[in-house]
Structures are given as C-alpha cells and as structure tokens.
Design a protein around this motif. Sequence first.
Motif, PDB file in Angstrom:
ATOM      1  N   ARG A 140     -19.776 -58.781  29.988  1.00  0.00           N
ATOM      2  CA  ARG A 140     -19.540 -59.703  28.882  1.00  0.00           C
ATOM      3  C   ARG A 140     -20.647 -59.631  27.834  1.00  0.00           C
ATOM      4  O   ARG A 140     -20.385 -59.578  26.630  1.00  0.00           O
ATOM      5  CB  ARG A 140     -19.440 -61.135  29.403  1.00  0.00           C
ATOM      6  N   GLU A 189     -20.496 -56.456  25.853  1.00  0.00           N
ATOM      7  CA  GLU A 189     -19.348 -56.342  24.969  1.00  0.00           C
ATOM      8  C   GLU A 189     -19.688 -56.711  23.534  1.00  0.00           C
ATOM      9  O   GLU A 189     -18.934 -56.368  22.614  1.00  0.00           O
ATOM     10  CB  GLU A 189     -18.199 -57.225  25.474  1.00  0.00           C
ATOM     11  N   ARG A 207     -16.717 -52.545  23.237  1.00  0.00           N
ATOM     12  CA  ARG A 207     -16.118 -52.472  24.574  1.00  0.00           C
ATOM     13  C   ARG A 207     -16.468 -51.173  25.298  1.00  0.00           C
ATOM     14  O   ARG A 207     -16.752 -51.177  26.497  1.00  0.00           O
ATOM     15  CB  ARG A 207     -14.596 -52.638  24.452  1.00  0.00           C
ATOM     16  N   ALA A 253     -19.926 -51.300  26.584  1.00  0.00           N
ATOM     17  CA  ALA A 253     -20.023 -52.266  27.679  1.00  0.00           C
ATOM     18  C   ALA A 253     -19.517 -51.672  28.987  1.00  0.00           C
ATOM     19  O   ALA A 253     -20.119 -51.873  30.045  1.00  0.00           O
ATOM     20  CB  ALA A 253     -19.224 -53.522  27.328  1.00  0.00           C
ATOM     21  N   THR A 307     -11.259 -55.111  31.671  1.00  0.00           N
ATOM     22  CA  THR A 307     -11.008 -55.150  30.226  1.00  0.00           C
ATOM     23  C   THR A 307      -9.536 -54.960  29.899  1.00  0.00           C
ATOM     24  O   THR A 307      -9.059 -55.470  28.879  1.00  0.00           O
ATOM     25  CB  THR A 307     -11.840 -54.073  29.503  1.00  0.00           C
ATOM     26  N   ALA A 347      -9.785 -58.202  20.582  1.00  0.00           N
ATOM     27  CA  ALA A 347     -11.213 -58.498  20.697  1.00  0.00           C
ATOM     28  C   ALA A 347     -11.457 -59.990  20.668  1.00  0.00           C
ATOM     29  O   ALA A 347     -10.891 -60.718  19.867  1.00  0.00           O
ATOM     30  CB  ALA A 347     -11.978 -57.825  19.566  1.00  0.00           C
ATOM     31  N   ASP A 361     -16.994 -60.003  20.672  1.00  0.00           N
ATOM     32  CA  ASP A 361     -17.023 -58.570  20.427  1.00  0.00           C
ATOM     33  C   ASP A 361     -17.568 -58.279  19.044  1.00  0.00           C
ATOM     34  O   ASP A 361     -17.161 -58.890  18.055  1.00  0.00           O
ATOM     35  CB  ASP A 361     -15.620 -57.963  20.558  1.00  0.00           C
TER      36      ASP A 361
END
Length: 295
Positions: A148, A151, A155, A158, A191, A260, A264
């Motif tokens: 998290r 992110e 993404r 991450a 995700t 998102a 994000d």
Amino acid sequence: MSVNSLTPHRRVCLSLLLFVILLTVCGALARLFALPVPYVDIALCSLLPAGSVLALYVWRKKPDVKAFFRLTPVSLREAALWFFFGICANCAGALINVPLNLFWSYFIDTAPGVPAPQSFGEYLLGILCAAAVPALCEELLCRGLVLREYERYGRRFAIIASAAAFALLHNSMQNLVFTLLLGLVLALIVTRTGSVYPAMIFHFAVNFFSLTMSYVSQSLIAPHMQPAFSLALNLLYLCMALTFVFSFLLFLKNTHPPQASDIDGESARPKLGFSVSLILLICWFVFSQVRLFLT
C-alpha cells in the motif's frame, strides 16, 4: 515529527527495520529457550514482529483499516479456488527448487526447512503455527502495509518492491528465487482482486501443502512404498505446476487492476527509483547469509 509527515518509503523503511530487529531478537530467544512444543517458535517469530509493526503503524498513522489493508470479503467458491491454486503454486515452487537446491548444495549445506510432523497432533499444530499464522502475518505486512505504501509511487513499482521485500525477509538464499516469484504472484493477486484475502488463502495453501506432503511421506508411507510414492508425487507436481501456470496466465488476461485509489501517484518515486528500505534489507540479507559460505 509524526508518522504522517514522513514520505512513504521512509515509513516502509522504519516499519521493515523494526520488523527485522524484532525478528532477529525473537529468533535468538527461540534458539536460547528451545520450546518443547514444535512449531510454536515459528508462529511467535511471525506473530510478534509483524503484529508489533502493524499495531504501531495503525496506532500512529490511523488509516481506514478495512480500505487500507483491502479487507474485502470473498465468496466460499472463490476461497476454494484460491486454495487450490495455492496448492498448485507449491508444486511449481517444488519443481523450481530442485535445480536450485542442487546448485546451492555445491557451495553451502542445505538449510533444514520446517520439520516434518511426527504425529497427527503435531500436524494439526503445524497447520496452525507454521501455515496459518505466517500466511496471515506476512500478507498483512507485505501485501498490506508495504504494498500500500509503495503504491504511492505506482502500482508496478509497488508490486516489484513489495515482492523483493517479501523474498529478502524470508532470509533464505536457497529459496530466494521461489519467494521472489511467490511475492510477485501474491502482489498481482491482491492488486487484481482488490482484496488481501485471496493472497492469504493462497499463501496458506502453499504452506499447508508443503507441511502435508512432508507428513504423508515421512509418517504414512511405508519405506518399501517410497520409490513408487516419489514417482507418483513427481508426476502430480508436474501436472499441478502446469495447471497453475496456465490458470494464472488466464487470470492475468481476464482481470484488470481496479481504478487507481486516492493514494496512487500521490508522491514522486524515491531518488534512483528504489527505497532505502530495500537497500537496508539487502544489506541485512547479505550479512546474515555470509555465514553459510563461511561454515
């Protein structure tokens, strides 16, 4: 300075640094005070460090716990499918580790894994302590907090960074490739589904099947049946590994990440494109692994 005023990668850095310190202390205490009950030390070395870090993070940052950790329920059918896919992933990992273990055996002594249960009672205790507790703690830490926070840098970054942290935290040179691939798979699952529960179930199934196969092969199969059982098991592993590969590719093709969230893209990436937390983890990993080459 409050936790909220820190950049995301610094929050991750502090969280992982605290986790490594607590993990090291718990491991040292477990070796010093050997518990008579098997597998309890594994549970404590997962629960105490991860629980402390997560509790401190939630207390200081005060996120919306359900949204932040993606605590979105899944149906019973979905849970059963993720459990099956986790078993298939374990088979794929076993095949991957065969040549890797052979390679590392030329340089270091093979590190013992989770001991096989010697009785049905130990097997049940192992499912709880060596399968369920680590799956729960590691998913909340790596696919909850770490994924998290990362992110905020995108993404893709991450997924890769959280998988690297997951692999390094397992502190095993022999299993580094498999844990890295497993971390990537688990991050993609979270995700794509928008829930951490499929990853928990998947992770539990990986641990569960490994423990189950060790119990069956060591305690339930007669010595004269071991060659035939080993052959059948290898064929089973191959079939299930192929099932996992095709199923996961189909899952990636037919699913797309949710839109998102509000976190994000909120912050720019760390300088040089990586977080200090990963550098510290790599240093800790290398330092802890050097002793394997010196013995």
